[in-house]
Design a protein around this motif. Structure first.
Motif, PDB file in Angstrom:
ATOM      1  N   ILE A 414       0.830  -1.201   0.000  1.00  0.00           N
ATOM      2  CA  ILE A 414       0.000   0.000   0.000  1.00  0.00           C
ATOM      3  C   ILE A 414       0.871   1.260   0.000  1.00  0.00           C
ATOM      4  O   ILE A 414       0.587   2.230  -0.721  1.00  0.00           O
ATOM      5  N   ILE A 415       1.930   1.257   0.785  1.00  0.00           N
ATOM      6  CA  ILE A 415       2.834   2.409   0.809  1.00  0.00           C
ATOM      7  C   ILE A 415       3.501   2.588  -0.555  1.00  0.00           C
ATOM      8  O   ILE A 415       3.685   3.720  -1.033  1.00  0.00           O
ATOM      9  N   SER A 416       3.844   1.483  -1.205  1.00  0.00           N
ATOM     10  CA  SER A 416       4.446   1.572  -2.531  1.00  0.00           C
ATOM     11  C   SER A 416       3.475   2.187  -3.538  1.00  0.00           C
ATOM     12  O   SER A 416       3.865   2.998  -4.385  1.00  0.00           O
ATOM     13  N   ILE A 417       2.206   1.796  -3.448  1.00  0.00           N
ATOM     14  CA  ILE A 417       1.187   2.389  -4.321  1.00  0.00           C
ATOM     15  C   ILE A 417       1.059   3.885  -4.055  1.00  0.00           C
ATOM     16  O   ILE A 417       0.979   4.702  -4.980  1.00  0.00           O
ATOM     17  N   PHE A 418       1.063   4.259  -2.784  1.00  0.00           N
ATOM     18  CA  PHE A 418       0.961   5.675  -2.428  1.00  0.00           C
ATOM     19  C   PHE A 418       2.134   6.472  -2.998  1.00  0.00           C
ATOM     20  O   PHE A 418       1.948   7.542  -3.575  1.00  0.00           O
ATOM     21  N   GLU A 419       3.335   5.929  -2.827  1.00  0.00           N
ATOM     22  CA  GLU A 419       4.513   6.646  -3.311  1.00  0.00           C
ATOM     23  C   GLU A 419       4.511   6.786  -4.825  1.00  0.00           C
ATOM     24  O   GLU A 419       5.077   7.733  -5.367  1.00  0.00           O
ATOM     25  N   ALA A 420       3.854   5.827  -5.511  1.00  0.00           N
ATOM     26  CA  ALA A 420       3.816   5.880  -6.965  1.00  0.00           C
ATOM     27  C   ALA A 420       2.699   6.771  -7.493  1.00  0.00           C
ATOM     28  O   ALA A 420       2.862   7.441  -8.510  1.00  0.00           O
TER      29      ALA A 420
END
Length: 529
Positions: A414-420
């Motif tokens: 989820i954090i990776s999606i947010f950062e992207a």
């Protein structure tokens, strides 16, 4: 197309292999430990296949390097100390004395149910402690008011994980904060967790639902049938056969305990933790810019503060139990060690989740991979991400029976999606993380293989299958209202509007069901209402 192109495409597709494999294995095996381990090993092997090195030795070296870098000793110590405190409190006589007092004061059905809910909310430091303590204390009280064990188990289960996930001082808060590492937000992990609390719709509305069910004195579905069956058996003079409580779930009390034997250690835990957080956050330091409570809490060291709070609680219990001979020195230390050992599974899950997160983010560079798959220009898909995160977390948590393992697997994704997709917009981070945590609690709440579900039925002395079947429609009802809130949040980013939509669905749906029940069974339901 060149061979190098296909090789690059192959590698990019398998960058997400570690967390994806962990999710697939968790769903297949219903076991989180091996799933996390295989996810870690697959990520390490993939990284080493690209970076070179001995294929037999290098993956183990990489895994140990990430584990040593990510392992938070303070969090592990706090979990052990919390388990020790829970164990020594359970061994005191305070729980039994509270039960005696409650039976004298709570002479109506609503008072007994409200007190059960209040006690569940009060014990917010750990869900295991919550389930066993509330069940032990309130069983005699609810039995006296002819309340079914299924209803008691539901209230216990609904005030365990849901309150722990929104309490700033709890084992769950530390576990979640330890996974919240992102370079796209300026806040500390603890402040990110605090900011997610208002968006955790399932936990909030679970408590609201329990409040409404008690206030209206109304049930529907399998729970209503269980209540009516219980009343009919009592009217016929039949004694219901309840599930035996496992020996490890029983709370053995000394005869000379008092209510203060519970309240004082917990009070010291909470007070010392808050003071330690203010101190480590610079609240009393000269020249610091954190002289406001909120700023100091955000700048604090929550792990170290919780260690100090747990030590304060243990010392308070020691000086309260030993001089009065509530416990001998040997018994006190034996209970403390046993309690610390009981927290080992939670510590192992945290260790594995930290390692998987480090490999996925730092070695495999998952944010770059996700950025190539998800486009912020697709407004509809992006707006539905919170609702999708809630459903995915709920499905995974229900399947593997653990909220901790679920957010340990999903938070890095989820954090990776947010950062992207949402860089520089912390509001979207709060919504998506809260949806993930809420879904994890939802699945854990209704899963038949969840620890808290099992302990709730054991603590209430209720048949486990009956507990699961009677509370499942309630969980689905609350989840439906929460899902509407996340759909609204994804499109509007408005907390007040999202809460209003979910609350309207929750109350409106419950009143509609109650109205239909009154029409179908006016005599029975009106008598209760």
């Amino acid at each position: 197309m060149t061979r190098s192109f296909y090789g690059a495409l192959f590698c990019r597709l398998f960058i997400a292999a570690a967390p994806v494999l962990a999710v697939i294995l968790a769903l297949k095996t219903k076991e989180v430990y091996s799933s996390l381990i295989f996810g870690i090993l697959s990520g390490a092997l993939l990284y080493c296949s690209q970076s070179g090195g001995n294929p037999l030795i290098r993956p183990a070296e990489v895994t140990l390097e990430i584990l040593s870098a990510k392992f938070d000793l303070k969090i592990a110590i706090f979990c052990a100390l919390l388990g020790a405190l829970i164990s020594v409190i359970n061994a005191s006589g305070g729980i039994r004395e509270y039960g005696k007092w409650a039976r004298k004061k709570l002479q109506t059905r609503r008072k007994a149910l409200f007190s059960t809910m209040f006690l569940g909310i009060l014990i917010f430091i750990d869900d295991y402690f919550n389930c066993l303590t509330v069940g032990t204390v309130m069983k005699p009280v609810t039995d006296a008011q002819k309340i079914s064990r299924e209803k008691l188990a539901f209230i216990i289960d609904s005030t365990a994980a849901p309150i722990c996930i929104i309490a700033p001082i709890s084992s769950w808060a530390v576990a979640v904060s330890s996974n919240l590492t992102t370079k796209a937000a300026e806040e500390t992990p603890f402040m990110i967790f605090l900011s997610c609390i208002p968006w955790n719709f399932y936990a909030v509305f679970c408590l609201c639902f329990v409040l409404l069910i008690i206030a209206l004195d109304f049930d529907f579905g399998p729970m209503r049938r269980a209540e009516l069956t219980h009343q009919e058996k009592l009217a016929k003079g039949e004694e219901e056969v309840h599930a035996p409580v496992p020996a490890e779930c029983e709370v053995k009390s000394k005869p000379s305990g008092t209510i203060g034997d519970i309240l004082i250690p917990i009070g010291f835990l909470i007070t010392a933790t808050v003071l330690a957080m203010l101190s480590t956050g610079g609240f009393w330091k000269e020249g610091e810019a954190f002289h406001e409570v909120a700023l100091a809490m955000g700048n604090s060291d929550p792990s170290f503060s919780l260690i100090l709070g747990a030590l304060a609680g243990l010392l308070a219990a020691f000086f309260k139990y030993i001089p009065r001979r509530i416990s001998t020195m040997a018994d006190f230390m034996m209970n403390a060690v046993k309690g610390a050992q009981n927290m080992l599974p939670a510590i192992i899950i945290l260790m594995l989740a930290w390692t998987l997160s480090g490999i996925t983010r730092e070695l495999l560079e998952a944010p770059k991979f996700i950025a190539s798959l998800v486009s912020a220009d697709n407004g509809l898909a992006v707006s539905l991400l919170p609702a999708l995160a809630f459903m995915l977390a709920g499905f995974l948590s229900f399947s593997i029976g653990t909220a901790w393992g679920t957010f340990g697997i999903l938070i890095p994704i989820i954090i990776s999606i947010f950062e992207a997709v949402f860089p520089g917009n912390p509001a979207d981070l709060y919504i998506m993380l809260a949806a993930t945590l809420a879904g994890s609690v939802f699945g854990d709440h209704c899963s038949p293989i969840s620890d808290t579900t099992i302990l709730s039925s054991a603590g209430a002395g209720c048949d486990h299958v009956s507990h699961v079947s009677t509370q499942l429609p309630y969980c689905m009802f609350i989840a439906g209202a929460s899902l509407l809130g996340y759909v609204t949040a994804g499109f509007t980013k408005s907390l007040s509007l999202s809460l209003l939509v979910s609350l309207a669905a929750l109350i409106g749906g419950l009143l509609l069901i109650r109205r239909r029940a009154l029409r179908k069974h006016p005599a029975v339901t009106a008598e209760k209402a």
